[in-house]
Design a protein around this motif. Structure first.
Motif, PDB file in Angstrom:
ATOM      1  N   ASN A  51      13.278  47.706  28.290  1.00 33.01           N
ATOM      2  CA  ASN A  51      13.731  46.751  29.299  1.00 33.01           C
ATOM      3  C   ASN A  51      14.729  47.367  30.272  1.00 33.01           C
ATOM      4  O   ASN A  51      15.324  46.662  31.089  1.00 33.01           O
ATOM      5  CB  ASN A  51      14.368  45.530  28.634  1.00 33.01           C
ATOM      6  N   ILE A  52      14.916  48.669  30.178  1.00 32.66           N
ATOM      7  CA  ILE A  52      15.821  49.372  31.083  1.00 32.66           C
ATOM      8  C   ILE A  52      15.053  50.489  31.781  1.00 32.66           C
ATOM      9  O   ILE A  52      14.491  51.366  31.124  1.00 32.66           O
ATOM     10  CB  ILE A  52      17.020  49.956  30.322  1.00 32.66           C
ATOM     11  N   ILE A  53      14.993  50.435  33.100  1.00 33.49           N
ATOM     12  CA  ILE A  53      14.303  51.490  33.845  1.00 33.49           C
ATOM     13  C   ILE A  53      15.286  52.125  34.829  1.00 33.49           C
ATOM     14  O   ILE A  53      16.115  51.443  35.425  1.00 33.49           O
ATOM     15  CB  ILE A  53      13.042  50.983  34.568  1.00 33.49           C
ATOM     16  N   ALA A  80       9.382  45.389  32.083  1.00 38.11           N
ATOM     17  CA  ALA A  80       9.149  45.050  30.675  1.00 38.11           C
ATOM     18  C   ALA A  80       8.188  43.873  30.571  1.00 38.11           C
ATOM     19  O   ALA A  80       8.238  42.941  31.388  1.00 38.11           O
ATOM     20  CB  ALA A  80      10.471  44.713  30.002  1.00 38.11           C
ATOM     21  N   PRO A  81       7.301  43.880  29.563  1.00 35.89           N
ATOM     22  CA  PRO A  81       6.327  42.787  29.416  1.00 35.89           C
ATOM     23  C   PRO A  81       6.974  41.451  29.080  1.00 35.89           C
ATOM     24  O   PRO A  81       6.402  40.392  29.334  1.00 35.89           O
ATOM     25  CB  PRO A  81       5.423  43.274  28.289  1.00 35.89           C
ATOM     26  N   SER A  82       8.175  41.490  28.485  1.00 37.09           N
ATOM     27  CA  SER A  82       8.865  40.245  28.165  1.00 37.09           C
ATOM     28  C   SER A  82      10.373  40.451  28.287  1.00 37.09           C
ATOM     29  O   SER A  82      10.877  41.553  28.099  1.00 37.09           O
ATOM     30  CB  SER A  82       8.524  39.784  26.744  1.00 37.09           C
ATOM     31  N   PHE A 109      10.875  38.689  40.243  1.00 34.98           N
ATOM     32  CA  PHE A 109      10.908  39.045  38.820  1.00 34.98           C
ATOM     33  C   PHE A 109      12.249  38.663  38.184  1.00 34.98           C
ATOM     34  O   PHE A 109      13.229  38.390  38.872  1.00 34.98           O
ATOM     35  CB  PHE A 109      10.677  40.554  38.652  1.00 34.98           C
ATOM     36  N   ASP A 110      12.258  38.692  36.856  1.00 31.48           N
ATOM     37  CA  ASP A 110      13.489  38.472  36.090  1.00 31.48           C
ATOM     38  C   ASP A 110      14.161  39.827  35.900  1.00 31.48           C
ATOM     39  O   ASP A 110      13.853  40.562  34.962  1.00 31.48           O
ATOM     40  CB  ASP A 110      13.154  37.820  34.739  1.00 31.48           C
ATOM     41  N   VAL A 111      15.065  40.152  36.800  1.00 29.72           N
ATOM     42  CA  VAL A 111      15.665  41.489  36.801  1.00 29.72           C
ATOM     43  C   VAL A 111      17.174  41.400  37.024  1.00 29.72           C
ATOM     44  O   VAL A 111      17.696  40.418  37.555  1.00 29.72           O
ATOM     45  CB  VAL A 111      15.045  42.385  37.894  1.00 29.72           C
ATOM     46  N   ASP A 112      17.849  42.462  36.610  1.00 33.16           N
ATOM     47  CA  ASP A 112      19.263  42.674  36.920  1.00 33.16           C
ATOM     48  C   ASP A 112      19.350  44.074  37.516  1.00 33.16           C
ATOM     49  O   ASP A 112      18.961  45.055  36.866  1.00 33.16           O
ATOM     50  CB  ASP A 112      20.107  42.562  35.646  1.00 33.16           C
ATOM     51  N   ILE A 113      19.851  44.194  38.752  1.00 38.43           N
ATOM     52  CA  ILE A 113      19.696  45.434  39.520  1.00 38.43           C
ATOM     53  C   ILE A 113      21.044  46.074  39.822  1.00 38.43           C
ATOM     54  O   ILE A 113      21.998  45.408  40.230  1.00 38.43           O
ATOM     55  CB  ILE A 113      18.946  45.160  40.840  1.00 38.43           C
TER      56      ILE A 113
END
Length: 399
Positions: A51-53, A80-82, A109-113
């Motif tokens: 879940n971290i890219i 991430a798929p979930s 998307f459900d993201v934190d950037i």
């Protein structure tokens, strides 16, 4: 990695908040490392690695995704798929129209950037256009004196302060013991990377010798007021003709790359900013010394420089004060508070004492006033003006 709590603690409250976290500052000031530390903090909260890219957009690995659409598609594949995906984008300015892609990530998307950037003009312009109200910004500086002591596991001392003044605060030269010339060689490489990557290449500047001559002039005149006309005159004497507008343009590019900071003058009595005769300060002392060489007679100017940077780190807006025909080194304001500062290497004549203290005594308000110096003194409070060693001021939590 060496922990930098001043910045980490400022960012932690915004983890999972619906804002893009923007870290900006001069190259090699530690932005990437701080971002990695935040990623580790997030992993420590139980977030799985998938879940971290992370993208280091300076790398050739991402050379084929430097436009917004391709970048968007590449990130989309790696989400991430979930659960929420945490996206870390290092040197974001390398992606054309990056702000459109980041805005779409936030929307779709459900993201934190988290992003870093080494060019203030690009960041400020593009963020204000596409991410208004959806980002928080934090300026990252090279090491402060307090961080320098922590990095080097050193006790606070005046000897340590003067070494810091000479070597500067780029983290890379404090990860092991370097001789002075070795350290300056490393910083010289940083300098050339900034000049040729962030300025010459990006702005397609052809007369690089003109740019570098302007840099040398600015570095040699740290803490002195000057104008574009005075630089143009200097270059004319060097048989390098240049017009004032081109000088202004080059100075702006140096600012945008965080090599230098422009400090405007402020009329204390008239309570207005003045548009002429600014001063410039370098983002780290070692940049100056790596280009011009170290000289003991530069210490007075670099004392001003190090105090100026510390005030910026602490969130002050900083100006050169004008009161009548006299000058106050710094007027610093923050959230309705104000301090006045005079800086001198030493006071060894009555005339010097009168000059440094007399100017502050001419200010009639009740805001704190400081004279900072590096020579021995016995009176820490002269007619209500606090006297401190520059090193003690840098480590003080009283302002």
């Amino acid at each position: 990695m060496i922990y930098r709590p001043v910045y980490i603690e400022k960012i932690l409250p915004y983890i999972d908040a619906p804002f893009v976290k923007v870290l900006s500052g001069v190259r090699r000031s530690g932005k990437s490392t701080i971002m990695k530390m935040i990623a580790e903090k997030i992993k420590g909260r139980g977030v799985p690695s998938q879940n971290i890219i992370e993208y280091n957009l300076d790398s050739m690995q991402y050379e084929d995704i430097k436009d917004a659409k391709r970048f968007y598609e590449d990130v989309k594949k790696r989400l991430a798929p979930s659960g929420r995906t945490y996206i870390f984008l290092d040197e974001i300015q390398e992606v054309n129209d990056w702000e459109k892609a980041v805005n779409s990530f936030m929307t779709d998307f459900d993201v934190d950037i988290y992003v870093t950037g080494s060019n203030s003009r690009m960041l400020s312009h593009e963020i204000s256009t596409y991410l208004t109200g959806r980002y928080i910004s934090l300026r990252i500086f090279p090491l402060s004196f307090a961080e320098y002591l922590m990095f080097n596991k050193s006790e606070a001392s005046y000897d340590a302060f003067f070494r810091f003044l000479r070597f500067g605060g780029f983290p890379a030269i404090h990860l092991r013991e370097y001789e002075q010339e070795e350290a300056y060689a490393i910083v010289r490489d940083i300098y050339h990377s900034i000049i040729f990557t962030d300025i010459v290449k990006r702005s397609q500047i052809r007369k690089t010798d003109q740019l570098e001559r302007i840099v040398r002039f600015v570095f040699d005149n740290i803490g002195r007021t000057f104008s574009a006309a005075s630089i143009a005159k200097y270059l004319k004497n060097e048989r390098r003709a240049i017009d004032n507008e081109t000088v202004y343009d080059y100075l702006s590019k140096l600012e945008n790359a965080f090599i230098v900071h422009r400090c405007s003058r402020y009329d204390i009595n008239g309570k207005e900013l003045l548009k002429t005769q600014e001063k410039f300060y370098v983002s780290d002392a070692a940049l100056r010394y790596s280009v011009l060489g170290y000289a003991p007679d530069s210490i007075a100017a670099m004392l001003e420089n190090v105090v100026y940077l510390e005030l910026l780190r602490r969130g002050y807006d900083v100006y050169i004060g004008k009161i009548g025909n006299a000058e106050i080194d710094f007027v610093a304001t923050k959230q309705g508070n104000k301090i006045y500062i005079q800086i001198t290497q030493r006071i060894d004549h009555p005339e010097t004492l009168e000059r440094e203290y007399g100017r502050l005594l001419g200010i009639t308000d009740n805001y704190p006033k400081y004279v900072l110096r590096t020579d021995p003194f016995t009176d820490g409070n002269h007619k209500g003006i606090k006297t401190m060693h520059v090193a003690d001021f840098l480590l003080s939590g009283d302002y």
